[in-house]
Design a protein around this motif. Structure first.
Motif, mmCIF file in Angstrom:
data_model
loop_
_atom_site.group_PDB
_atom_site.id
_atom_site.type_symbol
_atom_site.label_atom_id
_atom_site.label_comp_id
_atom_site.label_asym_id
_atom_site.label_seq_id
_atom_site.Cartn_x
_atom_site.Cartn_y
_atom_site.Cartn_z
ATOM 1 N N ASN A 1 52.467 28.099 32.535
ATOM 2 C CA ASN A 1 50.456 28.020 33.006
ATOM 3 C C ASN A 1 49.786 27.571 34.248
ATOM 4 O OD1 ASN A 1 50.730 27.159 30.276
ATOM 5 N ND2 ASN A 1 50.884 24.995 30.255
ATOM 6 N N ASP A 2 51.140 28.835 35.022
ATOM 7 C CA ASP A 2 50.492 28.569 37.013
ATOM 8 C C ASP A 2 49.556 29.941 36.853
ATOM 9 O OD1 ASP A 2 50.560 28.354 39.523
ATOM 10 O OD2 ASP A 2 52.604 28.977 39.747
ATOM 11 N N TYR A 3 48.462 29.684 36.549
ATOM 12 C CA TYR A 3 47.221 30.512 36.606
ATOM 13 C C TYR A 3 46.367 30.665 38.670
ATOM 14 C CZ TYR A 3 47.798 30.131 31.538
ATOM 15 O OH TYR A 3 47.959 30.286 30.424
ATOM 16 N N SER A 4 47.394 30.251 39.008
ATOM 17 C CA SER A 4 46.646 29.830 40.462
ATOM 18 C C SER A 4 46.402 31.000 41.141
ATOM 19 C CB SER A 4 47.640 29.346 41.928
ATOM 20 O OG SER A 4 49.045 29.779 41.635
ATOM 21 N N GLN A 5 47.239 32.527 41.171
ATOM 22 C CA GLN A 5 46.751 33.682 41.521
ATOM 23 C C GLN A 5 45.706 34.345 41.036
ATOM 24 O OE1 GLN A 5 50.453 36.502 41.241
ATOM 25 N NE2 GLN A 5 49.482 38.048 42.851
ATOM 26 N N GLN A 6 45.322 33.811 39.616
ATOM 27 C CA GLN A 6 44.403 34.435 38.897
ATOM 28 C C GLN A 6 43.752 34.148 39.050
ATOM 29 O OE1 GLN A 6 46.808 34.158 35.149
ATOM 30 N NE2 GLN A 6 45.538 35.902 34.168
ATOM 31 N N ILE A 7 43.136 32.473 39.328
ATOM 32 C CA ILE A 7 42.515 31.900 39.796
ATOM 33 C C ILE A 7 41.815 32.781 41.123
ATOM 34 C CG2 ILE A 7 41.383 29.097 41.066
ATOM 35 C CD1 ILE A 7 43.357 28.503 37.829
ATOM 36 N N ALA A 8 42.464 32.469 42.416
ATOM 37 C CA ALA A 8 42.408 33.014 43.635
ATOM 38 C C ALA A 8 41.740 34.495 43.784
ATOM 39 C CB ALA A 8 43.365 32.897 44.662
ATOM 40 N N GLN A 9 41.966 35.077 42.400
ATOM 41 C CA GLN A 9 41.487 36.408 42.150
ATOM 42 C C GLN A 9 40.316 36.611 42.250
ATOM 43 O OE1 GLN A 9 44.812 38.823 39.979
ATOM 44 N NE2 GLN A 9 45.943 39.397 41.877
ATOM 45 N N ILE A 10 39.728 35.657 40.723
ATOM 46 C CA ILE A 10 38.571 36.009 40.556
ATOM 47 C C ILE A 10 37.701 35.107 41.638
ATOM 48 C CG2 ILE A 10 37.109 34.200 38.318
ATOM 49 C CD1 ILE A 10 40.029 34.586 36.676
ATOM 50 N N GLU A 11 38.139 33.851 41.992
ATOM 51 C CA GLU A 11 37.244 33.439 43.406
ATOM 52 C C GLU A 11 37.256 34.303 44.759
ATOM 53 O OE1 GLU A 11 38.789 28.817 43.621
ATOM 54 O OE2 GLU A 11 40.067 30.405 44.526
ATOM 55 N N ASP A 12 37.782 35.265 44.675
ATOM 56 C CA ASP A 12 37.967 36.510 45.844
ATOM 57 C C ASP A 12 36.610 37.647 45.239
ATOM 58 O OD1 ASP A 12 39.570 35.108 47.733
ATOM 59 O OD2 ASP A 12 41.250 36.243 47.080
ATOM 60 N N THR A 13 36.439 37.311 44.190
ATOM 61 C CA THR A 13 35.669 38.578 43.455
ATOM 62 C C THR A 13 34.177 37.607 43.932
ATOM 63 O OG1 THR A 13 37.715 39.505 42.381
ATOM 64 C CG2 THR A 13 34.789 40.014 41.104
ATOM 65 N N ALA A 14 34.402 36.688 42.331
ATOM 66 C CA ALA A 14 33.008 35.973 42.769
ATOM 67 C C ALA A 14 32.283 35.683 43.948
ATOM 68 C CB ALA A 14 33.074 34.985 42.627
ATOM 69 N N GLU A 15 33.398 35.851 45.278
ATOM 70 C CA GLU A 15 32.440 35.974 46.436
ATOM 71 C C GLU A 15 32.129 37.074 47.227
ATOM 72 O OE1 GLU A 15 35.196 33.176 48.561
ATOM 73 O OE2 GLU A 15 35.804 31.719 47.348
ATOM 74 N N SER A 16 32.728 37.496 46.406
ATOM 75 C CA SER A 16 32.606 39.682 47.196
ATOM 76 C C SER A 16 31.287 39.894 46.885
ATOM 77 C CB SER A 16 33.740 40.237 46.642
ATOM 78 O OG SER A 16 33.690 40.642 45.486
ATOM 79 N N GLY A 17 30.623 38.655 47.417
ATOM 80 C CA GLY A 17 28.645 39.872 47.266
ATOM 81 C C GLY A 17 28.099 38.980 46.173
ATOM 82 N N THR A 18 26.873 39.613 45.838
ATOM 83 C CA THR A 18 25.509 38.755 45.570
ATOM 84 C C THR A 18 25.751 39.384 43.625
ATOM 85 O OG1 THR A 18 23.977 40.000 46.202
ATOM 86 C CG2 THR A 18 24.019 38.441 47.039
ATOM 87 N N TRP A 19 25.267 38.451 43.061
ATOM 88 C CA TRP A 19 25.620 39.021 41.189
ATOM 89 C C TRP A 19 24.119 38.111 40.434
ATOM 90 C CZ3 TRP A 19 30.367 40.511 39.343
ATOM 91 C CH2 TRP A 19 31.288 39.640 40.887
ATOM 92 N N ARG A 20 24.543 39.103 39.442
ATOM 93 C CA ARG A 20 22.729 38.822 38.751
ATOM 94 C C ARG A 20 23.215 38.941 37.395
ATOM 95 N NH1 ARG A 20 23.619 44.296 39.357
ATOM 96 N NH2 ARG A 20 23.413 46.279 37.594
#
Length: 160
Positions: free
Chosen positions: A32-51
């Motif tokens: 149940n340690d999803y910290s690496q996946q969470i960090a990857q998703i956060e980095d992706t979301a923060e990497s620009g603008t989205w629609r």
């Protein structure tokens, strides 16, 4: 009477020893340690603008409610949606939902969105703890199955 007492004592002792020898599969912390996946998703979301390229609210396609809006997921947890003339500000986070009461046991990461708006505002429909379906560098697909009416909502962000 002594035999019954000894038998009861031995039975209780056996049960106690057997239960103390059992271990949980979660003892090593990794399932149940999803910290690496969470960090990857956060980095992706923060990497620009989205629609929003798909917003389906219990079978109703409401994608057009968000046409022209660009979404920015900031590292401080703020979420800004703007279409040039209107700006909506909310919050976002990604969390491990293993402690939540979601009905799907295999949904382990939540993409949380909250806009402080009235129920009549279109952005209120985005307020939820969405389950992450897939993420790529250019696409974030989310789903929510309502606990109340059982409806399924789908939300897709694509990078500009």
């Amino acid at each position: 009477m002594k035999k019954v007492f000894n038998l009861g004592f031995i039975l209780m002792l056996s049960i106690t020893l057997m239960s103390s020898m059992c271990s949980s599969d979660d003892d090593d912390g990794s399932p149940n340690d999803y910290s690496q996946q969470i960090a990857q998703i956060e980095d992706t979301a923060e990497s620009g603008t989205w629609r929003i390229t798909n917003f389906n609210d219990s079978g109703d396609n409401e994608t057009s409610d968000f046409n022209g809006y660009n979404f920015t997921f900031n590292s401080d947890g703020s979420l800004v949606a703007t279409n040039g003339s209107n700006t909506m500000t909310g919050t976002w986070s990604i969390t491990d939902d293993s402690s939540s009461d979601d009905s799907n046991d295999d949904d382990d990461i939540d993409f949380n969105i909250f806009f402080p708006v009235p129920d009549t505002n279109d952005f209120e429909d985005l307020n939820d703890d969405w389950d992450v379906v897939t993420t790529t560098s250019t696409r974030i697909e989310l789903i929510d199955i309502s606990g109340g009416n059982g409806g399924t909502d789908m939300l897709t962000f694509e990078k500009n």
